[in-house]
Design a protein around this motif. Structure first.
Motif, PDB file in Angstrom:
ATOM      1  N   GLN A  76       0.831  -1.198   0.000  1.00  0.00           N
ATOM      2  CA  GLN A  76       0.000   0.000   0.000  1.00  0.00           C
ATOM      3  C   GLN A  76       0.872   1.258   0.000  1.00  0.00           C
ATOM      4  N   ARG A  77       1.917   1.247   0.795  1.00  0.00           N
ATOM      5  CA  ARG A  77       2.827   2.392   0.878  1.00  0.00           C
ATOM      6  C   ARG A  77       3.556   2.615  -0.448  1.00  0.00           C
ATOM      7  N   GLU A  78       4.015   1.523  -1.060  1.00  0.00           N
ATOM      8  CA  GLU A  78       4.735   1.638  -2.335  1.00  0.00           C
ATOM      9  C   GLU A  78       3.822   2.145  -3.441  1.00  0.00           C
ATOM     10  N   LEU A  79       2.556   1.701  -3.435  1.00  0.00           N
ATOM     11  CA  LEU A  79       1.602   2.204  -4.424  1.00  0.00           C
ATOM     12  C   LEU A  79       1.381   3.697  -4.239  1.00  0.00           C
ATOM     13  N   ALA A  80       1.217   4.125  -2.989  1.00  0.00           N
ATOM     14  CA  ALA A  80       1.019   5.550  -2.708  1.00  0.00           C
ATOM     15  C   ALA A  80       2.245   6.356  -3.141  1.00  0.00           C
ATOM     16  N   GLU A  87       2.373  12.514  -9.336  1.00  0.00           N
ATOM     17  CA  GLU A  87       1.866  13.861  -9.063  1.00  0.00           C
ATOM     18  C   GLU A  87       3.004  14.875  -9.011  1.00  0.00           C
ATOM     19  N   ARG A  88       4.140  14.473  -8.434  1.00  0.00           N
ATOM     20  CA  ARG A  88       5.298  15.371  -8.380  1.00  0.00           C
ATOM     21  C   ARG A  88       5.782  15.720  -9.789  1.00  0.00           C
ATOM     22  N   ILE A 123      -0.655  28.492  -2.820  1.00  0.00           N
ATOM     23  CA  ILE A 123      -0.234  27.129  -2.478  1.00  0.00           C
ATOM     24  C   ILE A 123       0.803  26.628  -3.461  1.00  0.00           C
ATOM     25  N   SER A 124       0.588  26.907  -4.739  1.00  0.00           N
ATOM     26  CA  SER A 124       1.476  26.398  -5.789  1.00  0.00           C
ATOM     27  C   SER A 124       2.837  27.074  -5.789  1.00  0.00           C
ATOM     28  N   SER A 125       2.970  28.185  -5.074  1.00  0.00           N
ATOM     29  CA  SER A 125       4.262  28.865  -5.022  1.00  0.00           C
ATOM     30  C   SER A 125       5.297  28.056  -4.237  1.00  0.00           C
ATOM     31  N   ASN A 126       4.823  27.124  -3.424  1.00  0.00           N
ATOM     32  CA  ASN A 126       5.710  26.240  -2.671  1.00  0.00           C
ATOM     33  C   ASN A 126       5.521  24.821  -3.197  1.00  0.00           C
ATOM     34  N   PRO A 127       6.486  24.271  -3.950  1.00  0.00           N
ATOM     35  CA  PRO A 127       6.304  22.959  -4.591  1.00  0.00           C
ATOM     36  C   PRO A 127       5.955  21.831  -3.627  1.00  0.00           C
ATOM     37  N   GLU A 128       6.599  21.770  -2.459  1.00  0.00           N
ATOM     38  CA  GLU A 128       6.331  20.690  -1.518  1.00  0.00           C
ATOM     39  C   GLU A 128       4.937  20.823  -0.901  1.00  0.00           C
ATOM     40  N   ARG A 129       4.546  22.043  -0.614  1.00  0.00           N
ATOM     41  CA  ARG A 129       3.210  22.255  -0.067  1.00  0.00           C
ATOM     42  C   ARG A 129       2.158  21.918  -1.123  1.00  0.00           C
ATOM     43  N   ALA A 130       2.435  22.315  -2.362  1.00  0.00           N
ATOM     44  CA  ALA A 130       1.507  22.008  -3.450  1.00  0.00           C
ATOM     45  C   ALA A 130       1.369  20.501  -3.635  1.00  0.00           C
ATOM     46  N   LEU A 131       2.498  19.791  -3.544  1.00  0.00           N
ATOM     47  CA  LEU A 131       2.454  18.337  -3.681  1.00  0.00           C
ATOM     48  C   LEU A 131       1.599  17.716  -2.592  1.00  0.00           C
ATOM     49  N   GLU A 132       1.759  18.196  -1.364  1.00  0.00           N
ATOM     50  CA  GLU A 132       0.986  17.646  -0.257  1.00  0.00           C
ATOM     51  C   GLU A 132      -0.511  17.879  -0.461  1.00  0.00           C
ATOM     52  N   VAL A 133      -0.880  19.088  -0.868  1.00  0.00           N
ATOM     53  CA  VAL A 133      -2.301  19.401  -1.070  1.00  0.00           C
ATOM     54  C   VAL A 133      -2.881  18.575  -2.204  1.00  0.00           C
ATOM     55  N   HIS A 134      -2.159  18.459  -3.312  1.00  0.00           N
ATOM     56  CA  HIS A 134      -2.637  17.652  -4.439  1.00  0.00           C
ATOM     57  C   HIS A 134      -2.765  16.185  -4.034  1.00  0.00           C
ATOM     58  N   ALA A 135      -1.783  15.672  -3.293  1.00  0.00           N
ATOM     59  CA  ALA A 135      -1.820  14.264  -2.892  1.00  0.00           C
ATOM     60  C   ALA A 135      -3.006  13.984  -1.982  1.00  0.00           C
ATOM     61  N   VAL A 136      -3.263  14.874  -1.043  1.00  0.00           N
ATOM     62  CA  VAL A 136      -4.400  14.688  -0.143  1.00  0.00           C
ATOM     63  C   VAL A 136      -5.711  14.776  -0.910  1.00  0.00           C
ATOM     64  N   ASN A 137      -5.808  15.753  -1.816  1.00  0.00           N
ATOM     65  CA  ASN A 137      -7.047  15.920  -2.588  1.00  0.00           C
ATOM     66  C   ASN A 137      -7.321  14.761  -3.529  1.00  0.00           C
ATOM     67  N   GLU A 138      -6.276  14.275  -4.189  1.00  0.00           N
ATOM     68  CA  GLU A 138      -6.465  13.288  -5.245  1.00  0.00           C
ATOM     69  C   GLU A 138      -6.251  11.845  -4.790  1.00  0.00           C
ATOM     70  N   LEU A 139      -5.383  11.645  -3.805  1.00  0.00           N
ATOM     71  CA  LEU A 139      -5.055  10.288  -3.370  1.00  0.00           C
ATOM     72  C   LEU A 139      -5.548   9.978  -1.967  1.00  0.00           C
ATOM     73  N   GLY A 140      -5.862  11.011  -1.213  1.00  0.00           N
ATOM     74  CA  GLY A 140      -6.307  10.795   0.158  1.00  0.00           C
ATOM     75  C   GLY A 140      -5.188  10.500   1.133  1.00  0.00           C
TER      76      GLY A 140
END
Length: 234
Positions: A76-80, A87-88, A123-140
């Protein structure tokens, strides 16, 4: 500002890697080893054989649970992680499209379009923060909060061993019939179900009775099978 306005509340961890394997491991260890011991006791009165069966069930079950949880959570972790990597890459190669996509998610949740676009831009001005938000929104899932395979495996092993040891303990201490083990196991089943109610919305008596019925039925069925096999001399 009033005290009421300053009040805060905290939620219990509902996504951590320890609760589910711990609860499932303890319940499974208790039910499966109680049923195993009952089945062996149904076929023989030799307490050494019954105890040996319980010890084997404890060891095999704990190792199997730990191995299964490790592989399951690791997969599960490897899939995530693989999906987070996708996404990155998308954020790096198509930043404007990803920013527009993020803005649309806010719009879909009722935020004004102009405000949603500005929030997405910040949010998108910070790549790591943007990645976290996208991952939570799209992958949970959040990239830094993925479940630990070792934690899940260790929790499963220990909790299964504890649960499985309870129906075995009377025989180790010298019990000569199944009634003592059954009494200990039934009390433990009810108590375990009642304890689980502390982290669920169910009442303690409902959770306790439900777990007791599940374990008692499993033990009764295996005892009956053991009795039939023992009577047949197989």
């Amino acid at each position: 500002m009033t005290e009421r306005a300053e009040a805060h509340h905290q939620h219990r961890d509902v996504t951590g890697g320890w609760l589910r394997p711990s609860v499932f491991g303890a319940m499974d260890g208790l039910v499966s080893n109680f049923a195993l011991i009952a089945g062996v006791a149904g076929g023989t009165a030799d307490t050494r054989v019954i105890a040996l069966g319980g010890i084997a069930g404890l060891a095999a079950g704990a190792l199997s649970m730990a191995g299964g949880e490790y592989v399951s959570v690791a997969s599960q972790r490897e899939l995530a992680q693989a999906e987070i990597a996708v996404e990155r890459r998308e954020l790096r190669q198509h930043p404007e499209d990803e920013q527009a996509e993020l803005a649309q998610t806010f719009v879909d949740r009722g935020v004004d379009r102009e405000l949603a676009a500005e929030v997405a831009r910040q949010i998108s001005s910070n790549p790591e923060r943007a990645l976290e938000v996208h991952a939570v929104n799209e992958l949970g899932v959040a990239p830094g909060d993925l479940p630990s395979p070792l934690l899940a495996a260790g929790s499963s092993f220990l909790s299964f061993a504890v649960g499985a040891s309870l129906p075995l303990l009377p025989y180790v201490l010298g019990a000569t019939n199944l009634l003592v083990s059954a009494a200990v196991s039934c009390a433990a089943l009810f108590a375990a179900g009642a304890i689980v109610s502390a982290v669920t919305a169910r009442s303690w008596w409902f959770s306790g009775l439900r777990q007791l019925v599940v374990g008692a039925v499993a033990a009764a069925v295996t005892y009956g099978l053991g009795n039939l096999i023992g009577a047949a001399g197989l």
